[in-house]
Design a protein around this motif. Structure first.
Motif, PDB file in Angstrom:
ATOM      1  N   LEU A  14      -3.317 -33.780  22.485  1.00  0.00           N
ATOM      2  CA  LEU A  14      -3.097 -32.345  22.281  1.00  0.00           C
ATOM      3  C   LEU A  14      -4.422 -31.623  22.134  1.00  0.00           C
ATOM      4  CD1 LEU A  14      -0.210 -32.502  19.638  1.00  0.00           C
ATOM      5  CD2 LEU A  14      -0.009 -32.348  22.130  1.00  0.00           C
ATOM      6  N   GLY A  15      -4.518 -30.441  22.733  1.00  0.00           N
ATOM      7  CA  GLY A  15      -5.688 -29.593  22.570  1.00  0.00           C
ATOM      8  C   GLY A  15      -6.724 -29.826  23.645  1.00  0.00           C
ATOM      9  N   ASP A  16      -7.750 -28.983  23.615  1.00  0.00           N
ATOM     10  CA  ASP A  16      -8.858 -29.045  24.559  1.00  0.00           C
ATOM     11  C   ASP A  16      -9.996 -29.798  23.899  1.00  0.00           C
ATOM     12  OD1 ASP A  16     -10.790 -28.742  26.425  1.00  0.00           O
ATOM     13  OD2 ASP A  16     -10.881 -26.564  26.366  1.00  0.00           O
ATOM     14  N   PRO A  17     -10.385 -30.992  24.397  1.00  0.00           N
ATOM     15  CA  PRO A  17     -11.414 -31.776  23.725  1.00  0.00           C
ATOM     16  C   PRO A  17     -12.822 -31.215  23.844  1.00  0.00           C
ATOM     17  CG  PRO A  17     -10.781 -32.830  25.782  1.00  0.00           C
ATOM     18  CD  PRO A  17      -9.868 -31.643  25.598  1.00  0.00           C
ATOM     19  N   ARG A  18     -13.051 -30.223  24.686  1.00  0.00           N
ATOM     20  CA  ARG A  18     -14.417 -29.733  24.902  1.00  0.00           C
ATOM     21  C   ARG A  18     -14.881 -28.937  23.688  1.00  0.00           C
ATOM     22  NH1 ARG A  18     -13.768 -27.495  31.111  1.00  0.00           N
ATOM     23  NH2 ARG A  18     -12.393 -29.159  31.804  1.00  0.00           N
ATOM     24  N   GLY A  19     -15.714 -29.572  22.878  1.00  0.00           N
ATOM     25  CA  GLY A  19     -16.256 -28.906  21.708  1.00  0.00           C
ATOM     26  C   GLY A  19     -15.316 -28.855  20.533  1.00  0.00           C
ATOM     27  N   HIS A  20     -14.114 -29.440  20.641  1.00  0.00           N
ATOM     28  CA  HIS A  20     -13.149 -29.405  19.553  1.00  0.00           C
ATOM     29  C   HIS A  20     -12.577 -30.800  19.348  1.00  0.00           C
ATOM     30  CE1 HIS A  20     -13.262 -25.021  19.968  1.00  0.00           C
ATOM     31  NE2 HIS A  20     -13.046 -25.182  21.259  1.00  0.00           N
ATOM     32  N   LYS A  21     -12.055 -31.041  18.154  1.00  0.00           N
ATOM     33  CA  LYS A  21     -11.386 -32.302  17.881  1.00  0.00           C
ATOM     34  C   LYS A  21      -9.987 -32.254  18.475  1.00  0.00           C
ATOM     35  CE  LYS A  21     -13.804 -33.395  13.572  1.00  0.00           C
ATOM     36  NZ  LYS A  21     -13.680 -33.531  12.103  1.00  0.00           N
ATOM     37  N   SER A  22      -9.703 -33.211  19.328  1.00  0.00           N
ATOM     38  CA  SER A  22      -8.357 -33.305  19.869  1.00  0.00           C
ATOM     39  C   SER A  22      -7.534 -34.235  18.983  1.00  0.00           C
ATOM     40  CB  SER A  22      -8.386 -33.819  21.312  1.00  0.00           C
ATOM     41  OG  SER A  22      -8.942 -35.117  21.351  1.00  0.00           O
ATOM     42  N   VAL A  23      -6.220 -34.093  19.061  1.00  0.00           N
ATOM     43  CA  VAL A  23      -5.294 -34.939  18.316  1.00  0.00           C
ATOM     44  C   VAL A  23      -4.564 -35.805  19.329  1.00  0.00           C
ATOM     45  CG1 VAL A  23      -3.335 -35.010  16.741  1.00  0.00           C
ATOM     46  CG2 VAL A  23      -5.037 -33.185  16.530  1.00  0.00           C
ATOM     47  N   GLU A  24      -4.721 -37.111  19.219  1.00  0.00           N
ATOM     48  CA  GLU A  24      -4.095 -38.042  20.145  1.00  0.00           C
ATOM     49  C   GLU A  24      -2.947 -38.749  19.438  1.00  0.00           C
ATOM     50  OE1 GLU A  24      -6.765 -40.641  22.162  1.00  0.00           O
ATOM     51  OE2 GLU A  24      -7.548 -39.008  23.399  1.00  0.00           O
ATOM     52  N   LEU A  25      -1.761 -38.582  19.967  1.00  0.00           N
ATOM     53  CA  LEU A  25      -0.560 -39.205  19.425  1.00  0.00           C
ATOM     54  C   LEU A  25      -0.200 -40.377  20.338  1.00  0.00           C
ATOM     55  CD1 LEU A  25       1.534 -35.946  18.800  1.00  0.00           C
ATOM     56  CD2 LEU A  25      -0.093 -37.059  17.250  1.00  0.00           C
ATOM     57  N   LYS A  26      -0.242 -41.577  19.772  1.00  0.00           N
ATOM     58  CA  LYS A  26       0.075 -42.773  20.546  1.00  0.00           C
ATOM     59  C   LYS A  26       1.363 -43.377  19.998  1.00  0.00           C
ATOM     60  CE  LYS A  26      -3.321 -45.260  21.992  1.00  0.00           C
ATOM     61  NZ  LYS A  26      -4.471 -46.195  22.056  1.00  0.00           N
ATOM     62  N   PHE A  27       2.312 -43.614  20.885  1.00  0.00           N
ATOM     63  CA  PHE A  27       3.621 -44.150  20.512  1.00  0.00           C
ATOM     64  C   PHE A  27       3.703 -45.566  21.076  1.00  0.00           C
ATOM     65  CE2 PHE A  27       3.698 -39.611  21.101  1.00  0.00           C
ATOM     66  CZ  PHE A  27       4.193 -39.165  19.879  1.00  0.00           C
ATOM     67  N   VAL A  28       3.721 -46.537  20.179  1.00  0.00           N
ATOM     68  CA  VAL A  28       3.507 -47.930  20.561  1.00  0.00           C
ATOM     69  C   VAL A  28       4.720 -48.776  20.208  1.00  0.00           C
ATOM     70  CG1 VAL A  28       2.083 -49.968  20.216  1.00  0.00           C
ATOM     71  CG2 VAL A  28       1.018 -47.716  20.282  1.00  0.00           C
ATOM     72  N   ASP A  29       5.208 -49.490  21.207  1.00  0.00           N
ATOM     73  CA  ASP A  29       6.193 -50.538  20.969  1.00  0.00           C
ATOM     74  C   ASP A  29       5.512 -51.895  21.038  1.00  0.00           C
ATOM     75  OD1 ASP A  29       8.376 -52.137  20.715  1.00  0.00           O
ATOM     76  OD2 ASP A  29       9.456 -51.369  22.438  1.00  0.00           O
ATOM     77  N   ALA A  30       4.680 -52.103  22.040  1.00  0.00           N
ATOM     78  CA  ALA A  30       3.945 -53.355  22.191  1.00  0.00           C
ATOM     79  C   ALA A  30       2.606 -53.055  22.843  1.00  0.00           C
ATOM     80  CB  ALA A  30       4.744 -54.347  23.036  1.00  0.00           C
ATOM     81  N   MET A  31       1.559 -53.708  22.349  1.00  0.00           N
ATOM     82  CA  MET A  31       0.226 -53.523  22.911  1.00  0.00           C
ATOM     83  C   MET A  31      -0.566 -54.809  22.706  1.00  0.00           C
ATOM     84  SD  MET A  31      -2.710 -50.694  22.023  1.00  0.00           S
ATOM     85  CE  MET A  31      -1.779 -49.348  22.702  1.00  0.00           C
ATOM     86  N   ARG A  32      -1.070 -55.363  23.796  1.00  0.00           N
ATOM     87  CA  ARG A  32      -1.770 -56.644  23.705  1.00  0.00           C
ATOM     88  C   ARG A  32      -3.157 -56.484  23.081  1.00  0.00           C
ATOM     89  NH1 ARG A  32      -2.153 -59.093  29.412  1.00  0.00           N
ATOM     90  NH2 ARG A  32      -2.735 -56.926  29.846  1.00  0.00           N
TER      91      ARG A  32
END
Length: 448
Positions: free
Chosen positions: A205-223
């Motif tokens: 979410l948001g524009d990462p250029r010069g700002h903190k973005s918020v990353e939402l990761k939805f995980v069921d399985a990840m190696r």
């Protein structure tokens, strides 16, 4: 007054909030995750960093909990594109709102997904745990949940966009807040992976250029959950969120929730030692994806050093090979490099970006064994051009600070101002255009 170790809310809670307190106690132990926590079986290889026989979990101290509370109390800005307004929301309220949408029934606009726990990950988690200032460029949040089919991932996306619609100012017409328009305005990146034992999705979410973005990761399985030990930390947020739901007093040294942190590297205290001493270590480097090379050089640029210098060349060869497997074309390499520079370095860190590219050039030059000669030269030339661009930007900023208004020169009937004095270009500014191609856009001319 009871501490949170004895009870998060103790006898201060009214009876009606006891179920919330029970949720807090249950949150003290991370929920079991299937292949998502498979990193616990990792042992160090010869290219690793020592046997990891320590504990994966640790209880955070009061100072760490206080920093975590400050991060979760931060008001984040989700910048919209076009004429969509910027959304301002407290981070813990965003997490609680998204979780509520995920767990709500499909008939009421939710995703109907059971969330096992919510975790803070990445640079923000390292900032919470470190004893020294640890800058971070984005906020990574992990929602562990059951996502058996693609339809569940679609419901998750709809739930996130639906929550964004509730954050829109009242003055914005509701007809504008369609899922398609919200995705175009506020989502900068969307990824879905469902292959080879991985099942997860990402919404940035948001524009990462010069700002903190918020990353939402939805995980069921990840190696593979980490690249290096210093970015392997995950902090379970459930107890802190439940504390704010039920507690009637603010967090204090004698009254705070018990928060558990985990290192998916395998040994929490060893990973924390690496973070404190700025050491680079990993396990099973052959599993690190192509972006690991860029992260490794970014750590070097920020003053980190290898934990095992004798084995670092092997690690570099692994990472270079994987980078060129994942990004074989020159255009893909340029796009990946420019995106990494844009997303992981602050706007005014031109000198640090130049140092980063210089280190990357050296690693690619010395450790690449999987390319033909002309391909290797093309990649090195690409990195050189980007490094020259960043050096010119740093010199331009320095010159502008020292002399904001340089005197114009009269050349062939035009007043010309050189506003990017590279050392190689300054001597040639008056008689002819600069010989350095990356400085050509730094000339301004107007008719006399």
């Amino acid at each position: 007054m009871p501490t949170a170790s004895a009870g998060v809310c103790g006898d201060l809670l009214p009876f009606s909030l006891v179920p919330v307190a029970r949720r807090t106690y249950e949150a003290l132990r991370p929920a079991p995750m299937r292949s998502y926590s498979s990193e616990s079986s990792y042992t160090s290889s010869e290219d690793g960093c020592g046997e990891g026989g320590g504990e994966r979990l640790a209880v955070l101290s009061y100072e760490q909990v206080r920093r975590l509370n400050d991060v979760m109390d931060e008001v984040v800005a989700i910048h919209g594109r076009g004429n969509f307004p910027t959304l301002h929301v407290r981070l813990r309220e965003l997490v609680a709102g998204v979780r509520a949408r995920l767990e709500a029934a499909v008939s009421s606009g939710g995703a109907g997904v059971a969330v096992r726990d919510v975790r803070l990950n990445g640079g923000a988690a390292s900032h919470v745990l470190a004893d020294f200032p640890q800058p971070y460029s984005d906020i990574d949040l992990i929602f562990t949940a059951e996502l058996p089919t693609a339809r569940h991932c679609d419901r998750v996306k709809a739930a996130v966009l639906g929550h964004l619609a509730t954050l829109m100012p009242a003055a914005v017409p509701r007809r504008r807040a369609t899922p398609a328009s919200l995705k175009e305005a506020y989502v900068s990146k969307m990824v879905r992976v469902n292959s080879d034992g991985d099942r997860w999705s990402l919404i940035s979410l948001g524009d990462p250029r010069g700002h903190k973005s918020v990353e939402l990761k939805f995980v069921d399985a990840m190696r593979r959950q980490f690249e290096f030990s210093v970015d392997s930390f995950q902090i379970v947020l459930d107890s802190l969120l439940a504390f704010h739901e039920c507690a009637q007093l603010p967090i204090g040294e004698n009254f705070y929730p018990t928060v558990v942190g985990e290192s998916v590297y395998g040994d929490f205290h060893e990973a924390l030692h690496h973070l404190t001493d700025k050491l680079i270590a990993t396990r099973r480097p052959e599993e690190i994806r192509g972006g690991g090379l860029l992260k490794y050089c970014a750590l070097l640029a920020r003053g980190y050093r290898p934990a095992r210098p004798d084995a670092i060349k092997t690690l570099e060869r692994y990472m270079c090979s994987r980078f060129f497997i994942d990004f074989p074309e020159l255009g893909q390499q340029r796009a990946k490099l420019e995106a990494y520079l844009r997303n992981h370095f602050a706007t005014r860190e031109d000198a640090l970006r130049h140092r980063y590219l210089t280190l990357l050039h050296g690693v690619v030059r010395d450790s690449t064994v999987c390319l033909m000669g002309h391909e290797r030269r093309q990649t090195l030339a690409l990195i050189e051009s980007l490094a020259c661009r960043e050096l010119c930007a740093a010199e331009r900023a320095r010159a502008a600070a020292a002399a904001p208004h340089p005197a114009p020169l009269l050349v062939s009937g035009y007043y010309v101002t050189c506003c990017c004095p590279c050392a190689a270009c300054c001597a040639a500014c008056a008689p002819a255009p600069p010989p350095c191609a990356c400085c050509a856009d730094c000339w301004r001319a107007c008719p006399a």
